[in-house]
Scaffold this active site. Structure first.
Site, short mmCIF file in Angstrom:
data_model
loop_
_atom_site.label_atom_id
_atom_site.label_comp_id
_atom_site.label_asym_id
_atom_site.label_seq_id
_atom_site.Cartn_x
_atom_site.Cartn_y
_atom_site.Cartn_z
CG ASP A 143 37.84 96.11 10.27
OD1 ASP A 143 38.92 96.55 10.71
OD2 ASP A 143 37.78 95.34 9.30
CD GLU A 144 42.45 94.37 13.24
OE1 GLU A 144 42.83 94.42 12.07
OE2 GLU A 144 43.20 94.25 14.21
#
Length: 495
Positions: A43-44
DNA sequence: GCGGATCAG
DNA sequence: ATGGCTGATCCGC
C-alpha cells in the site's frame, strides 16, 4: 479488551488475495504518472512525477490531486500523498494529512531545514522506538536537535548512525525511484510460531516442515542459498540464530533439513530441555536460478540478481468492482457464534474462579486457576492476548460490579486478570498494569522463575517491579560493565 | 563471518 | 508496550 469495550466488534480475517487485487488496480493508475514508480509495499509507492508535470504542464500538487482523485474513481480507495524533494521527505509528508490528503513541502533549502527543525525524530523512517529513546536520553527530541548534539552522536551511535542522522537533520534523501523488481533480494526465509515444544522428535518434525516450506519459497523465487540460518525462539521469548555454509548452495527440503538439523541439535545441547515457540529457516547469499542470470554454461552470472516481476494469479472470485464478495454472511454467522461460545466459556470460567477464590483462601491466583483448567499460562500467554483468559475474569469483575451497582456505594476494586492482585479503579492505571503483566520482560521473569523453582512461591506482584525497569537493556549493560570497565558500551547510557 | 538487535510494513 | 511474519541493515566480536 477491544471486544469488551466494543461488543458489536466485527472480526475480519485477513485476505491477501483481495488486497493484492486491489493494489494492482491502484498501481495501474500510478503507472500512468510514472511508469517506473517504486512499490514500497502493498500500500505504498514512490513516484517521480517530474516528467509528468512537464509533459502536462501541471503543478505537482495538481498532478497529485488529480492522481488521487483518479485512484478513488477507479478503485474507491482513498490515498494520501507527500510531495517533496526526495523520498524520505515525501514519506514524512505523506503522513501529514492522512487520511485522504496530501502535503507539499517546498524544495527550498531553508524551508526544508526549518521543516526538519521541529520534526520529532520518530517521524523519520529509520528512527524507531529504540533510537528515539536513545536520542531522547541525550536531549534530542526533534531532527533539529540532532545538529546541536552532534558531538555525542558519533561516539555513542557509530559512524553509520552519525551520517544517517546528519542526513536526517538536513532533510536529505534518495531521489532515485525505480521498480522494486530491480532491487536485489538478499534472503528468503520462513518461520512460524507454535505451542511450546520441547520433544526432540517433535522438533525434528517441525524442522522438516519448515524446510519444506522454505523449499517452496526458494522454488517460487528461483534462488538457492549459500548460507543457511536457523532461528529459534524459546518459550521465554529469547531469540537465537545459528548459521552454516553448506559446501554448495542449497535448495531442496532434504538439503535444508540435513544441514539445519545439526544446528538444532547443538542448540538442544546448549539449552537442555529447551522449549521452543518459534522456528525458522532462512537462506542468504543467494544464487539466482533464473535462466537469464545463468551464462552459457549454466553458471550464475552474478551473485545478486533482481527479482522477477511476479504477477501471481489469484483464483479469487471478484464482483464487478473487483471486490471479493464480502462480508460473507456465512463467515459472519460463524464468527458471531464463535464469539458467543467464547463468552459462554468465559462466563463459566469466571464463575468457577470466583467461587473457588471466595471459599478457598488464600485464593488461587489466576495463573494457577487457569492451569488447573488445562489452560496454558505463563508458557503461552497468547491465550491472554487472544482475550480468552483475562476477558473471563474481567467479565466476572464487571458482573460483580453491575450486580452491586444499584446501591452504588461499594468498595470498588479491579483485580488484575493476570496476577489477580487488586488494582486501583482507574482505566489508565489498570491498562498500564495489564501492559506490565503482559510485557516480554515480565513474562520472561515469570517463566524463568517458574522453571528454576519447581514449587512456586506466592506470586510476586507481576507488574510494578518489572514495569519500572522495562526500559532497560539489562543483559547488555551488566555484561559490558563487567567486561570493559570504563569503556562502557553505548547501551549502558540509556538505562 | 557469526550472532544479536533494530526497524519497517 | 504487545503478537506474527518477511526482509534489510548495523554493530561488536
Amino acid at each position: 479488551m477491544a471486544d469488551k469495550l466494543c461488543p458489536q466488534l466485527i472480526h475480519v480475517p485477513l485476505n491477501f488475495e483481495k488486497y493484492t487485487a486491489k493494489a494492482r488496480q491502484v498501481r495501474a493508475v500510478l503507472e500512468q504518472y510514472d511508469p517506473r514508480f517504486e512499490s514500497a509495499s502493498i500500500d505504498e509507492a514512490y513516484l517521480n512525477i517530474t516528467k509528468y508535470c512537464q509533459d502536462h504542464n501541471m503543478d505537482p500538487e495538481d498532478a497529485v490531486s488529480q492522481m488521487r482523485e483518479q485512484v478513488f474513481q477507479e478503485t474507491k480507495i482513498t490515498i494520501s500523498a507527500g510531495i517533496a524533494a526526495n523520498a524520505k521527505l515525501a514519506k514524512i509528508c505523506s503522513n501529514k494529512n492522512k487520511p485522504n490528503g496530501q502535503f507539499k513541502l517546498p524544495s527550498e533549502r531553508t524551508t526544508i531545514l526549518s521543516f526538519m527543525r521541529d520534526l520529532p525524530t520518530r517521524k523519520v523512517n529509520g528512527i524507531g522506538r529504540v533510537l528515539e529513546r536513545e536520542l531522547d536520553a541525550i536531549g534530542v527530541k526533534t531532527c533539529g536537535d540532532i545538529y546541536s548534539h552532534r558531538q555525542y552522536i558519533n561516539r555513542l551511535f557509530g559512524e553509520k548512525a552519525f551520517e544517517f542522522l546528519m542526513g536526517v537533520y538536513l532533510g536529505l534523501g534518495r531521489t532515485d525511484v525505480k521498480p522494486a523488481e530491480e532491487h536485489a533480494r538478499r534472503s528468503v526465509g520462513t518461520e512460524s510460531t507454535f505451542h511450546d515444544m520441547s520433544d526432540p522428535q517433535e522438533l525434528r518434525d517441525k524442522l522438516r516442515r519448515t524446510a519444506e516450506s522454505l523449499e517452496e519459497d526458494l522454488k517460487r523465487t528461483e534462488f538457492k542459498g549459500r548460507t543457511l540460518c536457523l532461528k529459534v525462539k524459546l518459550h521465554t521469548y529469547e531469540v537465537f540464530t545459528r548459521q552454516v555454509q553448506p559446501p554448495k548452495a542449497v535448495f531442496t527440503a532434504d538439503e535444508l533439513y540435513n544441514y539445519s538439523l545439526p544446528m538444532l541439535q547443538k542448540l538442544e545441547k546448549e539449552y537442555p530441555g529447551m522449549k521452543l515457540r518459534l522456528m525458522g529457516l532462512r537462506c542468504t547469499h543467494l544464487v539466482s536460478m533464473k535462466k537469464a542470470d545463468l551464462d552459457f554454461f549454466g553458471r550464475a552470472r552474478q551473485l545478486n540478481t533482481p527479482n522477477p516481476p511476479q504477477d501471481s494469479k489469484s483464483g479469487v472470485e471478484l464482483d464487478e468492482d473487483g471486490w471479493q464478495k464480502w462480508p460473507d454472511a456465512e463467515f459472519e454467522d460463524a464468527a458471531r457464534e464463535e464469539r458467543q461460545q467464547d463468552l459462554r466459556d468465559l462466563e463459566q470460567l469466571s464463575q468457577e474462579y470466583a467461587e473457588r477464590a471466595s471459599k478457598d483462601p488464600p485464593p488461587d491466583d489466576a495463573k494457577t486457576f487457569l492451569q488447573s483448567k488445562g489452560i496454558g499460562v505463563g508458557n503461552d500467554y497468547t491465550r491472554y492476548g487472544n482475550g480468552f483468559a483475562w476477558r473471563a475474569l474481567l467479565e466476572a469483575e464487571s458482573q460483580k460490579e453491575a450486580e452491586a451497582s444499584p446501591p452504588k456505594k461499594r468498595i470498588e476494586q479491579w483485580n488484575c486478570p493476570i496476577c489477580s492482585l487488586p488494582q486501583v479503579v482507574d482505566e489508565r492505571k489498570f491498562n498500564e498494569h495489564i501492559d506490565g503483566c503482559l510485557s516480554r520482560q515480565t513474562i520472561k521473569e515469570i517463566v524463568q522463575q517458574g522453571s528454576s523453582t519447581p514449587e512456586r512461591k506466592s506470586a510476586p506482584p507481576l507488574s510494578q517491579a518489572s514495569t519500572a525497569k522495562k526500559r532497560g537493556r539489562p543483559a547488555a549493560v551488566t555484561k559490558s560493565e563487567k567486561s570493559s570497565g570504563e569503556k562502557r558500551s553505548k547501551t549502558s547510557f540509556f538505562t
